[in-house]
Design an enzyme around this catalytic site. Structure first.
Site, PDB file in Angstrom:
ATOM      1  N   CYS A  81      21.205  28.351 -12.055  1.00  0.00           N
ATOM      2  CA  CYS A  81      21.777  27.764 -13.260  1.00  0.00           C
ATOM      3  C   CYS A  81      20.862  26.692 -13.822  1.00  0.00           C
ATOM      4  CB  CYS A  81      23.141  27.166 -12.959  1.00  0.00           C
ATOM      5  SG  CYS A  81      24.231  28.342 -12.183  1.00  0.00           S
ATOM      6  N   HIS A 125      32.185  36.915 -11.104  1.00  0.00           N
ATOM      7  CA  HIS A 125      30.902  37.610 -10.896  1.00  0.00           C
ATOM      8  C   HIS A 125      30.222  37.230  -9.592  1.00  0.00           C
ATOM      9  CE1 HIS A 125      27.885  34.461 -12.278  1.00  0.00           C
ATOM     10  NE2 HIS A 125      28.978  33.946 -12.798  1.00  0.00           N
ATOM     11  N   GLN A 177      31.429  29.838  -4.678  1.00  0.00           N
ATOM     12  CA  GLN A 177      30.575  30.608  -3.768  1.00  0.00           C
ATOM     13  C   GLN A 177      31.310  31.059  -2.516  1.00  0.00           C
ATOM     14  OE1 GLN A 177      27.741  31.767  -4.563  1.00  0.00           O
ATOM     15  NE2 GLN A 177      26.997  30.482  -6.230  1.00  0.00           N
ATOM     16  N   THR A 234      43.078  35.133 -26.917  1.00  0.00           N
ATOM     17  CA  THR A 234      43.452  36.477 -26.482  1.00  0.00           C
ATOM     18  C   THR A 234      42.895  36.739 -25.088  1.00  0.00           C
ATOM     19  OG1 THR A 234      43.441  37.254 -28.740  1.00  0.00           O
ATOM     20  CG2 THR A 234      43.181  38.936 -27.041  1.00  0.00           C
ATOM     21  N   SER A 267      34.840  32.121  -9.945  1.00  0.00           N
ATOM     22  CA  SER A 267      34.211  32.934 -10.983  1.00  0.00           C
ATOM     23  C   SER A 267      34.074  34.360 -10.461  1.00  0.00           C
ATOM     24  CB  SER A 267      32.823  32.347 -11.281  1.00  0.00           C
ATOM     25  OG  SER A 267      32.335  32.831 -12.487  1.00  0.00           O
TER      26      SER A 267
END
Ligand code: PMP
Length: 395
Positions: free
Chosen positions: A336, A212, A190, A250, A210
């Site tokens: 979450c 996003h 955050q 990948t 993260s």
């Protein structure tokens, strides 16, 4: 950021919706969306030796170095993952010493708490959970006591709490941990892209993030693993040896390109966004408090992220408030864990009652939030909270 936002929205028209759930996920920045789309149009596996593969590899290198620049670390110290959940799991798995001690705080995200519980069982570690005070600040005396243990120790303390925005002094905690011979990890999901962070001067050993949360795409993130750190080679995902053997599979070229572009944009606008977001958050709080003076703002008297406000509305359950606010995207506790009936473990750890925790709504703002959204949200929140309180009173 649009021109309207930079001008403080004086000319922006009113709106009838507000997206105030940046801590769940931030809107994708235009720079990141373009980078993802442009990359998706170019074929290539970044591990292939032919020219197409090398073009993909160059895009990965660019994204990785843009992220490294934001964090001020070396690109080779980043392991690309699917997000912070995986980064947290990987960090604790590689660092937890067999038969040692794992130290976490009571207000960590489940991606640390649940991983720590499992890893402590699997690797025979003692798990020490450090409490917080009423403002959500870590009890440093408990950290000192844990660091006195003769066991080899890994400490994982979040940089900023996802529910309240309360900041931890991770520099101080990293130094204490290092002085005691332990390894320090922080879940900075955050904080990254919202407040400055300089891994070249702070003695953090491992850090999770993260994309996003700072305007990149979902499903991509990273673990910073400081060069030379004495950790065990225990990858969660084994296979083709990508990411120097730390994470096979990948590479997500478009995701990495988008993450890099978001990191560059967040870095370029960090100071202005930080200032704007704090002003808008303060405006939201002032408008709500003026109309609903019994509202409690959690963590308000300690350092917080600029864009987060955790509001407890006594007598108004958050599920009823949120269902009356379909056009205001906000969250009860942590997104979450929403869907679970248990009250927020973060607010309980801060000494709130279950009833208070269940009457708490988190508003989180960020790079694209406008003043019009704040004014719309404040007006809606005030009228819905009043209505819910009246209904509760009557029933
Ligand atoms: N840690 C924190 C503090 C978070 O807020 C989140 C997302 N809510 C995560 C970890 C997990 O991130 P992701 O879902 O992207 O894996």
């Amino acid at each position: 950021m649009t021109g309207d936002q930079l001008r403080g929205d004086r000319t922006a028209p009113p709106t009838n919706s507000a997206y105030l759930d940046y801590n769940a996920t931030a809107p994708v920045r235009p720079e990141a969306a373009s980078a993802v789309l442009d990359t998706l149009r170019v074929p290539g596996n970044a591990s292939s030796p032919h020219a197409a593969g090398q073009r993909a590899s160059a895009l990965v290198q660019l994204g990785r170095s843009q992220l490294a620049e934001l964090l001020r670390c070396s690109p080779n110290e980043l392991v690309i993952t699917s997000g912070a959940t995986e980064a947290n799991n990987l960090a604790l798995r590689v660092a937890a010493p067999d038969g040692g001690q794992l130290v976490v705080s009571a207000t960590e995200h489940p991606a640390v708490l649940e991983a720590a519980r499992q890893i402590a069982t699997d690797q025979g570690c003692d798990l020490t959970i450090i409490g917080v005070d009423r403002d959500g600040q870590l009890r440093l005396d408990e950290l000192h006591a844990a660091l006195n243990s003769p066991l080899p120790t890994v400490v994982s303390i979040m940089a900023a709490n996802n529910e309240t925005g309360v900041l931890n002094d991770i520099q101080e905690m990293a130094e204490l941990t290092r002085a005691a011979g332990g390894i320090f990890h922080t879940d900075a999901t955050q904080l990254v892209g919202r407040l400055p962070l300089d891994l070249s001067t702070v003695t953090i050993d491992m850090l999770s993030l993260s994309a996003h949360k700072f305007g990149g795409p979902q499903g991509v993130g990273a673990l910073f693993l400081r060069r030379g750190l004495p950790v065990a080679h225990r990858p969660l995902v084994r296979g083709g040896g990508q990411e120097r053997g730390w994470r096979a599979g990948t590479l997500n070229v478009a995701g990495i390109a988008g993450m890099g572009a978001a990191a560059a944009a967040a870095q370029a606008q960090l100071d202005i966004e930080r200032e704007r977001t704090a002003q808008l958050r303060d405006r939201l709080e002032a408008l709500v408090l003026a109309a609903l003076p019994d509202t409690q703002i959690n963590g308000r008297s300690v350092p917080r992220l600029p864009g987060v406000s955790s509001m407890t509305f006594p007598g108004a359950p958050a599920d009823a408030v949120l269902s009356g606010l379909p056009e205001v995207a906000a969250s009860d506790g942590s997104a979450c864990s929403s869907g679970a009936l248990a009250p927020s473990h973060v607010l309980l750890a801060m000494g709130r009652t279950a009833e208070e925790a269940e009457s708490t709504v988190r508003f989180s703002l960020g790079h694209a939030t406008t003043k019009a959204e704040i004014d719309f949200a404040a007006e809606q929140v005030v009228s819905v909270v009043r209505r819910v309180k009246e209904a509760m009173w009557v029933s």
